[in-house]
Scaffold this motif. Structure first.
Motif, PDB file in Angstrom:
ATOM      1  N   ASP A 159       0.862  -1.179   0.000  1.00 12.91           N
ATOM      2  CA  ASP A 159       0.000   0.000   0.000  1.00 12.91           C
ATOM      3  C   ASP A 159       0.904   1.236   0.000  1.00 12.91           C
ATOM      4  N   PRO A 160       1.005   1.968  -1.125  1.00 14.06           N
ATOM      5  CA  PRO A 160       0.291   1.845  -2.392  1.00 14.06           C
ATOM      6  C   PRO A 160       0.606   0.527  -3.120  1.00 14.06           C
ATOM      7  N   VAL A 161      -0.216   0.203  -4.106  1.00 15.34           N
ATOM      8  CA  VAL A 161      -0.169  -1.100  -4.728  1.00 15.34           C
ATOM      9  C   VAL A 161       1.116  -1.323  -5.517  1.00 15.34           C
ATOM     10  N   PHE A 162       1.778  -0.225  -5.984  1.00 14.84           N
ATOM     11  CA  PHE A 162       3.007  -0.441  -6.758  1.00 14.84           C
ATOM     12  C   PHE A 162       4.139  -1.001  -5.884  1.00 14.84           C
ATOM     13  N   GLU A 163       3.951  -1.004  -4.546  1.00 13.07           N
ATOM     14  CA  GLU A 163       4.957  -1.606  -3.671  1.00 13.07           C
ATOM     15  C   GLU A 163       5.021  -3.125  -3.829  1.00 13.07           C
ATOM     16  N   ASP A 164       4.051  -3.690  -4.496  1.00 13.07           N
ATOM     17  CA  ASP A 164       4.073  -5.133  -4.726  1.00 13.07           C
ATOM     18  C   ASP A 164       5.074  -5.525  -5.812  1.00 13.07           C
ATOM     19  N   ASP A 165       5.577  -4.571  -6.553  1.00 13.27           N
ATOM     20  CA  ASP A 165       6.627  -4.877  -7.531  1.00 13.27           C
ATOM     21  C   ASP A 165       7.897  -5.296  -6.799  1.00 13.27           C
ATOM     22  N   TYR A 166       8.534  -6.328  -7.270  1.00  8.27           N
ATOM     23  CA  TYR A 166       9.855  -6.681  -6.743  1.00  8.27           C
ATOM     24  C   TYR A 166      10.773  -7.071  -7.895  1.00  8.27           C
ATOM     25  N   ILE A 167      12.059  -7.104  -7.614  1.00  7.58           N
ATOM     26  CA  ILE A 167      13.057  -7.410  -8.637  1.00  7.58           C
ATOM     27  C   ILE A 167      13.633  -8.791  -8.357  1.00  7.58           C
ATOM     28  N   ALA A 168      13.452  -9.697  -9.303  1.00  5.20           N
ATOM     29  CA  ALA A 168      13.963 -11.062  -9.190  1.00  5.20           C
ATOM     30  C   ALA A 168      15.273 -11.178  -9.962  1.00  5.20           C
ATOM     31  N   VAL A 169      16.285 -11.733  -9.311  1.00  3.51           N
ATOM     32  CA  VAL A 169      17.610 -11.887  -9.919  1.00  3.51           C
ATOM     33  C   VAL A 169      17.952 -13.373  -9.963  1.00  3.51           C
ATOM     34  N   GLN A 170      18.272 -13.849 -11.149  1.00  2.96           N
ATOM     35  CA  GLN A 170      18.755 -15.221 -11.321  1.00  2.96           C
ATOM     36  C   GLN A 170      20.244 -15.173 -11.645  1.00  2.96           C
ATOM     37  N   THR A 171      21.028 -15.915 -10.868  1.00  2.00           N
ATOM     38  CA  THR A 171      22.479 -15.848 -10.968  1.00  2.00           C
ATOM     39  C   THR A 171      23.061 -17.223 -11.250  1.00  2.00           C
ATOM     40  N   ARG A 172      24.047 -17.242 -12.139  1.00  2.00           N
ATOM     41  CA  ARG A 172      24.808 -18.458 -12.448  1.00  2.00           C
ATOM     42  C   ARG A 172      26.271 -18.180 -12.130  1.00  2.00           C
ATOM     43  N   LEU A 173      26.889 -19.066 -11.340  1.00  2.00           N
ATOM     44  CA  LEU A 173      28.276 -18.881 -10.921  1.00  2.00           C
ATOM     45  C   LEU A 173      29.116 -20.084 -11.307  1.00  2.00           C
ATOM     46  N   SER A 174      30.377 -19.817 -11.627  1.00  4.55           N
ATOM     47  CA  SER A 174      31.374 -20.858 -11.845  1.00  4.55           C
ATOM     48  C   SER A 174      32.607 -20.473 -11.041  1.00  4.55           C
ATOM     49  N   ILE A 175      33.037 -21.358 -10.137  1.00  7.24           N
ATOM     50  CA  ILE A 175      34.163 -21.066  -9.251  1.00  7.24           C
ATOM     51  C   ILE A 175      35.122 -22.249  -9.267  1.00  7.24           C
ATOM     52  N   HIS A 176      36.391 -21.953  -9.460  1.00  4.18           N
ATOM     53  CA  HIS A 176      37.404 -23.019  -9.489  1.00  4.18           C
ATOM     54  C   HIS A 176      38.626 -22.584  -8.685  1.00  4.18           C
ATOM     55  N   THR A 177      39.136 -23.504  -7.877  1.00  2.00           N
ATOM     56  CA  THR A 177      40.344 -23.249  -7.091  1.00  2.00           C
ATOM     57  C   THR A 177      41.345 -24.377  -7.316  1.00  2.00           C
ATOM     58  N   THR A 178      42.581 -24.003  -7.587  1.00  2.00           N
ATOM     59  CA  THR A 178      43.684 -24.953  -7.677  1.00  2.00           C
ATOM     60  C   THR A 178      44.736 -24.560  -6.643  1.00  2.00           C
ATOM     61  N   ALA A 179      45.178 -25.517  -5.849  1.00  2.00           N
ATOM     62  CA  ALA A 179      46.156 -25.242  -4.801  1.00  2.00           C
ATOM     63  C   ALA A 179      47.372 -26.139  -4.982  1.00  2.00           C
TER      64      ALA A 179
END
Length: 428
Positions: A159-179
């Motif tokens: 309230d107001p009704v535009f507060e019902d808008d939200y932002i959706a984020v989809q994330t793709r990650l690639s992580i590599h470690t060599t020791a």
């Protein structure tokens, strides 16, 4: 062994420096949308409503990013290193000359009670590779985050009704470690070993994020881009790599006199904050580990149990440690080793997953609600259970070749589907 040492030194000397922007910043970049955004989590939309998502992005959103970054940092700082007293155990012949005791070459990542013997030296190096696939069992290619609108007057989200808008984020990650880890153990006394392990770490990551305005009203006042070119869906990407010294480990093992086939020892381990925290090469804080060790020998099989506690820095939880397994002398030149390695997180979790958001929707007079989860990250403890399976092959020259696989059984924190280690050891 000389060639391995030269390779290690050359890698350190010719390592490419990390970029001015740390890898932590690269993770944050995955949550910046729009031109000129430099805030920690920037989701600025144009128009008079542009700042209404900043509180959510800077509050719960900051905590979500902290879960990701702390998990990556913990994986770089806590990867297992070789046993402090591995390879051959030295004794004396009837003539008083040093001889190798006929026994297995010991476990790979667990500890046994025996020490290497006064005046003897163990040197070695190994390479471990971690291609991380999940966080708390959730695939890194399927991360979801939702950022909600600020509650502006009148009170009540929706309230107001535009507060019902939200932002959706989809994330793709690639992580590599060599020791690449070089280590040396010296027998200070008959039952006292001192060990130093120096890891040389390379961490690389890349990722993409797609942000979508989930609008409740049409047309919506919330959008990316400009008023002339409004966008409800945008994307961004980030990548980087860093190379350098990780957290150096200093270990002291003390054995206690026993009779029979059972041995008892204690190991103290300090992880020094020598690796860059900003580049996911180390934890950024001093950590300690204490282990009580018991091992036995029954024919060609040597079971072992390690129980202890890890005290870590302010950004990681302490953990109770328990490892149980055995090593078996298959042939005079082959040792098979298997272990169950566990870490049980203790204390209040440093970073918790924010709870869902409730939207209040005035519909004609009566009030209904709508609930949106902030993320699909599981809200659970980062307990870890790994299966370790490896073999050691001793050559005629006394050099030992080490191979090992780590398989996660319980997916806590950041985990690969499988991690491999290979290396060389030599004692004299």
């Amino acid at each position: 062994m000389r060639r391995s040492t030269i390779t290690l030194l050359a890698a350190i000397c010719f390592a490419s420096p990390a970029s001015a922007q740390g890898l932590r910043d690269k993770i944050t970049d995955l949550f910046k949308f729009g031109n000129g955004c430099n805030t920690p989590i920037c989701l600025s939309v144009d128009g008079q409503h542009g700042d209404h998502y900043n509180p959510a992005a800077g509050g719960a959103g900051t905590n979500l990013i902290a879960i990701l970054t702390s998990a990556i940092a913990a994986s770089a700082a806590n990867f297992p290193i070789s046993a402090a007293s591995s390879g051959s155990i030295w004794g004396k012949s009837a003539e008083g000359l040093p001889i190798r005791t006929r026994t297995s070459s010991g476990p790979i990542f667990a500890e046994r009670a025996q020490t290497i013997g006064k005046g003897h030296l163990l040197i070695g190096a190994n390479v471990s590779s971690f291609d991380f696939q999940s966080i708390r069992g959730l695939p890194l290619t399927d991360l979801e985050f939702n950022f909600v609108h600020q509650d502006v007057p009148p009170a009540g989200l929706g309230d107001p009704v535009f507060e019902d808008d939200y932002i959706a984020v989809q994330t793709r990650l690639s992580i590599h470690t060599t020791a690449l880890t070089g280590f040396v153990t010296y027998g200070l006394g008959k039952q006292v070993d001192l060990s130093i392990a120096v890891p040389f770490v390379r961490t690389s990551l890349s990722g993409t994020s797609v942000a979508q305005v989930i609008s409740f009203v049409n047309p919506t006042p919330h959008f990316f881009g400009t008023a002339a070119n409004p966008l409800l869906r945008v994307s961004t990407s980030s990548s980087g790599a860093a190379t350098g010294i990780g957290d150096v480990a200093a270990r002291l093992k003390v054995g206690f006199p026993t009779t029979g086939r059972i041995g008892v020892a204690f190991l103290a381990d300090a992880r020094l904050p020598t690796g860059s925290e900003d580049d996911f090469l180390g934890s950024g804080s001093l950590a300690f580990r204490g282990l009580a060790i018991a091992s036995g020998r029954y024919g060609n099989t040597s079971p072992h149990v390690n129980l202890g506690y890890a005290h870590r820095g302010s950004t990681q939880n302490d953990a109770v440690l328990a490892t149980i397994g055995f090593d078996h002398l298959v042939a005079p030149w082959v040792t098979f080793a298997a272990d169950a390695i566990t870490e049980w997180s203790v204390g209040t979790e440093k970073f918790t997953v924010p709870g869902p958001v409730t939207f209040t929707l005035p519909v004609g007079g009566p009030t209904s609600i709508r609930i949106v989860d902030r993320t699909n990250l599981p809200d659970r403890r980062d307990h870890v259970l790994l299966g370790s399976f490896g073999a050691k092959f001793t050559t005629r020259s006394g050099m030992t070749v080490v191979t090992n696989l780590l398989l996660p059984v319980r997916f806590g924190g950041l985990q690969p589907n499988i991690a491999w280690t290979t290396g060389l050891e030599y004692s004299f």
